[in-house]
Design a protein around this motif. Structure first.
Motif, short mmCIF file in Angstrom:
data_model
loop_
_atom_site.label_atom_id
_atom_site.label_comp_id
_atom_site.label_asym_id
_atom_site.label_seq_id
_atom_site.Cartn_x
_atom_site.Cartn_y
_atom_site.Cartn_z
N ALA A 1 7.99 9.88 -1.46
CA ALA A 1 9.18 10.62 -1.03
C ALA A 1 8.80 12.03 -0.58
N ARG A 2 7.87 12.66 -1.30
CA ARG A 2 7.45 14.02 -0.93
C ARG A 2 6.65 14.02 0.37
N ALA A 3 5.92 12.94 0.63
CA ALA A 3 5.05 12.88 1.80
C ALA A 3 5.66 12.07 2.95
N ALA A 4 6.97 11.92 2.94
CA ALA A 4 7.65 11.03 3.89
C ALA A 4 7.33 11.33 5.34
N SER A 5 7.15 12.58 5.68
CA SER A 5 6.93 12.91 7.09
C SER A 5 5.45 12.89 7.46
N HIS A 6 4.62 12.42 6.57
CA HIS A 6 3.19 12.42 6.81
C HIS A 6 2.64 10.99 6.88
N LYS A 7 1.54 10.84 7.57
CA LYS A 7 0.90 9.54 7.66
C LYS A 7 0.45 9.05 6.29
N LEU A 8 0.21 9.98 5.39
CA LEU A 8 -0.22 9.62 4.04
C LEU A 8 0.79 8.69 3.37
N ALA A 9 2.08 8.95 3.59
CA ALA A 9 3.11 8.11 2.99
C ALA A 9 2.95 6.67 3.46
N PHE A 10 2.72 6.47 4.71
CA PHE A 10 2.62 5.12 5.24
C PHE A 10 1.30 4.46 4.86
N HIS A 11 0.27 5.28 4.66
CA HIS A 11 -0.99 4.75 4.13
C HIS A 11 -0.77 4.24 2.70
N ARG A 12 -0.04 5.00 1.91
CA ARG A 12 0.25 4.58 0.53
C ARG A 12 1.15 3.33 0.51
N LEU A 13 2.08 3.26 1.45
CA LEU A 13 2.91 2.05 1.54
C LEU A 13 2.04 0.83 1.84
N ASP A 14 1.09 0.98 2.74
CA ASP A 14 0.19 -0.13 3.03
C ASP A 14 -0.61 -0.51 1.79
N SER A 15 -1.04 0.48 1.02
CA SER A 15 -1.77 0.20 -0.23
C SER A 15 -0.89 -0.58 -1.19
N LEU A 16 0.39 -0.20 -1.29
CA LEU A 16 1.31 -0.94 -2.16
C LEU A 16 1.48 -2.37 -1.69
N ARG A 17 1.61 -2.56 -0.38
CA ARG A 17 1.78 -3.91 0.15
C ARG A 17 0.58 -4.80 -0.17
N LYS A 18 -0.61 -4.21 -0.21
CA LYS A 18 -1.83 -4.98 -0.47
C LYS A 18 -2.14 -5.12 -1.95
N ALA A 19 -1.36 -4.48 -2.80
CA ALA A 19 -1.60 -4.55 -4.24
C ALA A 19 -1.45 -5.98 -4.74
N ARG A 20 -2.11 -6.26 -5.84
CA ARG A 20 -2.06 -7.62 -6.40
C ARG A 20 -0.74 -7.90 -7.10
N ASP A 21 0.04 -6.89 -7.33
CA ASP A 21 1.35 -7.03 -7.99
C ASP A 21 2.34 -7.57 -6.96
N GLU A 22 2.90 -8.77 -7.23
CA GLU A 22 3.78 -9.41 -6.25
C GLU A 22 5.07 -8.63 -6.01
N ALA A 23 5.47 -7.76 -6.94
CA ALA A 23 6.68 -6.96 -6.75
C ALA A 23 6.42 -5.75 -5.86
N ALA A 24 5.16 -5.34 -5.75
CA ALA A 24 4.85 -4.12 -5.00
C ALA A 24 5.16 -4.25 -3.51
N GLY A 25 4.90 -5.43 -2.93
CA GLY A 25 5.15 -5.62 -1.50
C GLY A 25 6.60 -5.40 -1.11
N PRO A 26 7.55 -6.08 -1.79
CA PRO A 26 8.95 -5.84 -1.46
C PRO A 26 9.39 -4.39 -1.69
N PHE A 27 8.86 -3.75 -2.74
CA PHE A 27 9.19 -2.35 -2.98
C PHE A 27 8.66 -1.47 -1.86
N ALA A 28 7.44 -1.76 -1.41
CA ALA A 28 6.86 -0.98 -0.32
C ALA A 28 7.68 -1.17 0.96
N ASP A 29 8.08 -2.42 1.23
CA ASP A 29 8.88 -2.68 2.43
C ASP A 29 10.23 -1.97 2.36
N ALA A 30 10.86 -2.00 1.18
CA ALA A 30 12.15 -1.33 1.01
C ALA A 30 12.01 0.17 1.18
#
Length: 184
Positions: A11-40
């Motif tokens: 949320a703090r880094a929303a306007s930065h590419k870092l935020a979207f890099h972290r979202l991609d990391s969440l999507r690739k996490a082994r936790d099956e709930a992380a992907g939907p949370f990252a997409d949301a």
């Protein structure tokens, strides 16, 4: 807790590419709930919405604006739940204290639009069949949850509000927004 910290950083880094890099990391996490949370979260951060979703958001935010402009008051018995202003004795909390609160004040206390949209997208991504909300207030966040369930075509929201006058106000909003998936 780590997921919550990640969301806060995003949320703090929303306007930065870092935020979207972290979202991609969440999507690739082994936790099956992380992907939907990252997409949301990605949808909420970028204001991504279908035309139906955007129309629904506009209707709820118009309701929020009307409530924020209201000069009406709501009378209720305050048992101290969530009250930061008052420090009640155990006896007062047990029997309740008659109180009045402005509708506009309740509206300002509702979750901001960004967090409501995040909740909406979380519901759309995870597709629950049942949701529960404690503390309906004017029903703004519940409207987002119910709207997501309605657009998914399945699911029910049960929302609880201890103050009858506040619950009645929320029920009128749900009727106005045509949200039959809510049980108040």
């Amino acid at each position: 807790m780590a997921l919550a910290r990640t969301f806060e950083r995003l949320a703090r880094a929303a306007s930065h590419k870092l935020a979207f890099h972290r979202l991609d990391s969440l999507r690739k996490a082994r936790d099956e709930a992380a992907g939907p949370f990252a997409d949301a979260l990605g949808a909420a951060l970028t204001d991504r919405a279908t035309s139906d979703e955007a129309a629904f958001f506009a209707r709820v935010e118009a309701l929020r604006a009307r409530e924020a402009a209201s000069d009406e008051d709501l009378e209720f018995i305050d048992y101290g739940a969530g009250s930061r202003r008052e420090q009640y004795t155990p006896e007062q909390a047990a029997r309740g204290v008659p109180s009045t609160r402005a509708v506009a004040s309740c509206s300002r206390a509702a979750k901001p639009a960004f967090w409501c949209r995040l909740l909406f997208h979380l519901v759309r991504e995870t597709k629950p069949t049942r949701c529960v909300e404690l503390g309906t207030s004017l029903g703004i966040s519940a409207s987002y949850t119910a709207g997501a369930l309605q657009l998914e075509g399945a699911g029910t929201l049960v929302t609880l509000e201890g103050a009858p006058a506040v619950a009645e106000r929320a029920a009128v909003s749900y009727t106005h927004l045509t949200l039959p998936t809510i049980q108040l």
